[in-house]
Scaffold this active site. Structure first.
Site, PDB file in Angstrom:
ATOM      1  CG  HIS A 246      -0.327   0.184   2.536  1.00  0.00           C
ATOM      2  ND1 HIS A 246       0.070   1.401   3.036  1.00  0.00           N
ATOM      3  CD2 HIS A 246      -0.045  -0.718   3.507  1.00  0.00           C
ATOM      4  CE1 HIS A 246       0.578   1.244   4.246  1.00  0.00           C
ATOM      5  NE2 HIS A 246       0.518  -0.041   4.560  1.00  0.00           N
ATOM      6  CB  CYS A 262       1.931  -3.254   5.239  1.00  0.00           C
ATOM      7  SG  CYS A 262       0.404  -3.838   5.990  1.00  0.00           S
TER       8      CYS A 262
END
Length: 292
Positions: A246, A262
């Site tokens: 992301h 992440c």
């Protein structure tokens, strides 16, 4: 008194419930070196992590009182003449108009190896061409300020990109997203050839290590909401245990922080990965982020 005690207990229970809810990685210290397992599209974990958000160990404990600020001393008049601050070293403007940094020669060498940023002369001296190439490099990878100075961050990013070995990613056929956790770089392969050259990333911070292994993108959302960290995750592509690609929500080159597992991307790279990605694409992570 009974009413007060019951109210206090209910409030405490609510706090515990909120603080303990969700995380970016289900088991942040697990090796995760297996095949990643196949998960049906849309069945991915929805508790996702935000980049650069301090973990529970970095937050102030409930009930603690912040230290009182020290009183500001009143200014006093001085009869002595003010002294001029000493000039900062390695920051004087060159004839090219750019300040020369302490890593000039190393940056020149890395940029010459990478190519694509304009001509550079590897001699350790700033020139108009060197200045333009370094500025272009800094703007591409969001190194601030982009003044053409070959400082520590510019040198670090250039070295990591120049020494990334794309052949280490055993991609195979189709589109594969590759992440070198050791160098904190990422690139895209298609049918065994480099489709997108290495760019920078930032993965899990200490206590939230991003695992090495081979996984599969199994859920995508152009704008995902992170429940535990209450932040939007643009261009979200999930591949394992609440972890995914992301767009970063903080300055990517701040190494003292990181994600909760992440893979953080610069805005332009996040859009490019989103355009190329689809459910079923392979994700290969190799190495380990230093300090995790």
């Amino acid at each position: 008194m009974k009413h007060v005690r019951i109210t206090t207990r209910l409030v405490a229970l609510a706090v515990v419930t909120l603080v303990g809810a969700g995380a970016c990685a289900f088991d942040p210290q697990a090796d995760g070196g297996g095949g990643g397992g196949s998960v049906a599209a849309g069945a991915a974990e929805r508790a996702t992590g935000a980049s650069g958000t301090p973990g529970p160990d970095q937050r102030a404990k409930p009930g603690t009182t912040p230290p009182k600020p020290k009183a500001t001393p009143k200014p006093t008049r001085s009869t002595s003449k003010p002294t001029r601050p000493a000039a900062k070293p390695t920051s004087s403007p060159s004839a090219a108009g750019c300040p020369q940094g302490e890593h000039q020669r190393e940056v020149e060498a890395h940029l010459a190896r990478l190519g694509g940023f304009g001509p550079v002369t590897v001699d350790g001296r700033q020139s108009a061409a060197d200045c333009a190439a370094i500025k272009k490099f800094q703007k591409r990878y969001d190194i601030r300020p982009a003044l053409g100075r070959a400082g520590p961050t510019t040198q670090d990013v250039a070295k990591r990109l120049a020494t990334t070995d794309t052949a280490r990613c055993k991609a195979g056929s189709g589109t594969t997203f590759c992440i070198d956790l050791t160098r904190q770089t990422t690139w895209v392969m298609r049918n065994g050839k480099v489709l997108v050259k290495p760019t920078v990333t930032r993965t899990g911070m200490p206590g939230y290590r991003t695992p090495a292994g081979t996984f599969t993108i199994n859920y995508r959302n152009v704008k995902e909401w992170s429940d535990p960290y209450e932040v939007w995750l643009p261009y979200w592509q999930h591949f394992t245990r609440g972890m995914g690609f992301h767009q970063t929500t903080t300055y990517l080159h701040e190494k003292s922080i990181g994600s909760h597992g992440c893979v953080n991307l610069l805005p332009g790279d996040a859009v490019r990965y989103w355009e190329l990605g689809k459910v079923g694409n392979k994700v290969v992570l190799i190495g380990r982020r230093p300090g995790t």
